[in-house]
Each structure stands twice: as structure tokens, then as C-alpha cells.
Motif scaffolding. Structure first.
Motif, PDB file in Angstrom:
ATOM      1  N   UNK A  96       7.672 -11.859  12.359  1.00  0.00           N
ATOM      2  CA  UNK A  96       6.319 -11.425  12.774  1.00  0.00           C
ATOM      3  C   UNK A  96       5.536 -12.328  12.432  1.00  0.00           C
ATOM      4  N   UNK A  97       4.409 -12.548  13.232  1.00  0.00           N
ATOM      5  CA  UNK A  97       3.124 -13.284  12.916  1.00  0.00           C
ATOM      6  C   UNK A  97       2.177 -12.220  12.024  1.00  0.00           C
ATOM      7  N   UNK A  98       1.742 -12.689  10.889  1.00  0.00           N
ATOM      8  CA  UNK A  98       0.958 -11.745  10.080  1.00  0.00           C
ATOM      9  C   UNK A  98      -0.342 -12.666   9.365  1.00  0.00           C
ATOM     10  N   UNK A  99      -1.300 -11.736   8.983  1.00  0.00           N
ATOM     11  CA  UNK A  99      -2.473 -12.713   8.529  1.00  0.00           C
ATOM     12  C   UNK A  99      -3.308 -11.541   7.621  1.00  0.00           C
ATOM     13  N   UNK A 100      -3.579 -11.952   6.519  1.00  0.00           N
ATOM     14  CA  UNK A 100      -4.533 -11.055   5.719  1.00  0.00           C
ATOM     15  C   UNK A 100      -5.966 -10.734   6.388  1.00  0.00           C
ATOM     16  N   UNK A 101      -6.440  -9.394   6.291  1.00  0.00           N
ATOM     17  CA  UNK A 101      -7.797  -9.255   6.591  1.00  0.00           C
ATOM     18  C   UNK A 101      -8.873 -10.006   6.232  1.00  0.00           C
ATOM     19  N   UNK A 102      -8.661 -10.725   5.029  1.00  0.00           N
ATOM     20  CA  UNK A 102      -9.625 -11.749   4.735  1.00  0.00           C
ATOM     21  C   UNK A 102      -9.550 -12.854   5.501  1.00  0.00           C
ATOM     22  N   UNK A 137       3.066 -15.439   0.203  1.00  0.00           N
ATOM     23  CA  UNK A 137       1.952 -15.307  -0.769  1.00  0.00           C
ATOM     24  C   UNK A 137       0.809 -16.170  -0.391  1.00  0.00           C
ATOM     25  N   UNK A 138       0.866 -17.279   0.458  1.00  0.00           N
ATOM     26  CA  UNK A 138      -0.349 -17.869   0.968  1.00  0.00           C
ATOM     27  C   UNK A 138      -0.862 -17.174   1.933  1.00  0.00           C
ATOM     28  N   UNK A 139      -0.099 -16.330   2.707  1.00  0.00           N
ATOM     29  CA  UNK A 139      -0.644 -15.339   3.621  1.00  0.00           C
ATOM     30  C   UNK A 139      -1.643 -14.309   3.134  1.00  0.00           C
ATOM     31  N   UNK A 140      -1.096 -13.703   2.105  1.00  0.00           N
ATOM     32  CA  UNK A 140      -1.742 -12.730   1.146  1.00  0.00           C
ATOM     33  C   UNK A 140      -2.956 -13.026   0.524  1.00  0.00           C
ATOM     34  N   UNK A 141      -3.040 -14.513   0.237  1.00  0.00           N
ATOM     35  CA  UNK A 141      -4.246 -14.957  -0.397  1.00  0.00           C
ATOM     36  C   UNK A 141      -5.227 -15.133   0.694  1.00  0.00           C
ATOM     37  N   UNK A 142      -4.987 -15.090   2.019  1.00  0.00           N
ATOM     38  CA  UNK A 142      -5.793 -15.319   3.040  1.00  0.00           C
ATOM     39  C   UNK A 142      -5.838 -16.773   3.757  1.00  0.00           C
ATOM     40  N   UNK A 143      -4.979 -17.644   3.323  1.00  0.00           N
ATOM     41  CA  UNK A 143      -4.742 -18.801   3.852  1.00  0.00           C
ATOM     42  C   UNK A 143      -4.534 -19.063   5.422  1.00  0.00           C
TER      43      UNK A 143
END
Length: 318
Positions: A178-184, A242-248
Motif C-alpha cells: 500500500x502507498x501511505x502518507x500521514x495527514x501532516x 515510523x518515518x511515514x507516521x512522522x510526516x516525512x
């Protein structure tokens, strides 16, 4: 009466040849008639006579006899292969019958990919031991492909590999990416609508793969590939998550690792109609005849457990 007598004579002849074949095999394996006779608890003269009788019955010379050593003829090489196969089949049949009465018990050693094992194996192994309480399980979570036989592992779960010929590989599951990214990260940005638009975004790539910056997709027979920009790379899925969750940036990760984050709103799934290559997972284990009861039970359990709706949903197949 004559027919029955002939059948009886044939059976006696076959039984004799089997005994002679075992004598011949022992001589070859021990390298001398003397050592083979000691192993079988018979006289050297009897063993020598049995091998001669076998050669006469087969009308073929099986051994070259010299004063110092024994050498196999071409016929002997061929016949020895069949003898060993017969003995293996007899031993396997005896072990298989014994295992009909064998309890599924003992120690199992498994090696599993790190992120996959962290998500699934606690629940799976607890369910396994509930079904087979006499089992003792040792788990190794590692990205390194262990030598199962040399290191004493009973089974591995591996992805997208061609195992050595001496190992058995059975399909376990297909894992979707899956491609994912954080709302931030997505705030104020134009969401990609096609794979080519990923080139304008910061992407988080897995450095474990040689083509980690080249992301390929398919949709209804249509193929697309894009070279992405990767300001951050790592060889560990959990770190990329974790990078993705931090909005990187945008990460491409196994569905089982990010499905709970998507459900909770911590991550947003992108381009859901486009599918990545994903991973094919296999159960890989040494080839033994027959397999120990504990290994057979483990293989059957894992195939059934990962086909259940809860696991299929995490794998992105539901």
C-alpha cells in the motif's frame, strides 16, 4: 495348483534377491566383505556367496574385486542406486507407520522476516500451542536467509525467493503493498492521482531492494513505472513506517504493517486502485522422508491460519 506353485517360487526368489541386494549394499558402503560381514553379523564366506548369487541372478557383474579394494562396475552403480532407494522406502514406510501413533510434540525452530513476524507470529504461535500444547516453539525474526539445515531450523517463511533444490517450498500467502502518507505530510499538497505524479513527492524507499527507487504498478492490465525521489531510505519496514507516521513522505509498505494505521486515520492510503508487485510468501523447509509429525502439523496449521478472514484482510487480500 501349478500357477500357485509358480507364484510361491517367484516370491521366494524375490525375497532371496532382496536379501542379496542388502548384502551387496553393505559391502559397497563398508568398502570390504570383512567389514560388511561384521556389520551384518554373518560370515565373510556367506556374504561373498550371496553377492555372487546376486550377480548370477542378474546376469551382470556388479563389482571389480582386487586385492586392495572393491570397485563398482557400471551395472553395479545402477543397481546400487535402486538398492538404496528400496531401503529408503522401507525405512520411510516404517517411520510413517510409527508417526501414525506419534504425538505432535517436541521443539520447533522457525525463522521469519522481522516485520512480518512482529505482526503475525505471536497470535499464530499461541494458537498453534493451544492446538498442540506439547510443542515447544523457538522463533528467530531476521531478514537474513538462514541455512535451514546447517543451522537446525525446521521451517522458514520467505518472500519472493527461489529456494535451493534440497528444500521444499509451499505457497503461504500473497501480501499487497500500500502507498501511505500521514495527514501532516499531505496537508496543503495535491494528492497524486496517477503513479507518475509520485515523482513530485518525497518518497520513503527501502534500500534493501536494488530497484527500491523505481516503483512499478498495474491496474486492469495497464502498467506504470515511476522513478521516485527518496530523501530518506532505510532497509527496515518498521523504520519506514515510523518515518511515514512522522510526516516525512509517502511510503510503500506491506498492507499488514499499515492497515491499522489507515483504519485509525494515522495514515492515509493513496492510489488504492493501482497495485504494486507485493510479495509472495512461502513456507520453506528441509526435505525429509517422511516429515516429522510436528513439521507436518505446523505446515498445515499455518496454511489454514493465514487463509482465515482476519489474516487475509491484513494481507490486503480481503
Amino acid at each position: 495348483m501349478t500357477v500357485n506353485l509358480k507364484k510361491t517360487i517367484d516370491l521366494i526368489s524375490e525375497a532371496q534377491q532382496l536379501q542379496w541386494a542388502m548384502a551387496f549394499t553393505a559391502v559397497v558402503e563398508e568398502g570390504s566383505f570383512t567389514a560388511a560381514a561384521q556389520r551384518m553379523g554373518v560370515s565373510k564366506a556367506l556374504l561373498s556367496r550371496q553377492v555372487r548369487q546376486l550377480e548370477q541372478a542378474l546376469d551382470a557383474q556388479l563389482l571389480y574385486r582386487t586385492t586392495r579394494r572393491l570397485l563398482l562396475t557400471d551395472a553395479g552403480e545402477l543397481y546400487l542406486g535402486h538398492c538404496r532407494d528400496w531401503l529408503l522406502r522401507v525405512q520411510s514406510a516404517r517411520q510413517a507407520l510409527a508417526e501414525l501413533r506419534e504425538e505432535v510434540a517436541g521443539r520447533l525452530r522457525l525463522t521469519v522476516p522481522t516485520s512480518f513476524g512482529g505482526v503475525f507470529m505471536a497470535q499464530a504461535m499461541l494458537a498453534l500451542r493451544q492446538q498442540y500444547p506439547a510443542l515447544e516453539v523457538e522463533l528467530d525474526l531476521s531478514a537474513r536467509p538462514h541455512d535451514l539445515e546447517a543451522e537446525g531450523f525446521d521451517l522458514a517463511i520467505r518472500a519472493n525467493i527461489s529456494p535451493p533444490e534440497r528444500l521444499v517450498a509451499r505457497p503461504l500467502a500473497e501480501v499487497a503493498d500500500w502507498l501511505v502518507a500521514a495527514p501532516a505530510y499531505l496537508a496543503g499538497k495535491v494528492l497524486p492521482q496517477v503513479p507518475a505524479e509520485l515523482a513530485a513527492h518525497a518518497c520513503l524507499c527501502n534500500s534493501h531492494f536494488s530497484h527500491g527507487r523505481q516503483w512499478a504498478f498495474h491496474r486492469d492490465g495497464e502498467l506504470a513505472s515511476v522513478a521516485v525521489s527518496a530523501p530518506l531510505l532505510a532497509n527496515d519496514y518498521n523504520l519506514l513506517r515510523n518515518f511515514a507516521l512522522q510526516g516525512a513522505g509517502i511510503a510503500r509498505l506491506p498492507s499488514y504493517l499499515v492497515a491499522p494505521d489507515v483504519a485509525a486515520g494515522r495514515l492515509q492510503r493513496l492510489l488504492p486502485q493501482w497495485h504494486g508487485r507485493g510479495q509472495s510468501l512461502y513456507l520453506v523447509y528441509p526435505q525429509r522422508l517422511p516429515q516429522p509429525a510436528r513439521v507436518r502439523a505446523l505446515v498445515a496449521f499455518l496454511q489454514q491460519w493465514f487463509a482465515a478472514p482476519a489474516q487475509a484482510a491484513l494481507l490486503g487480500q480481503a
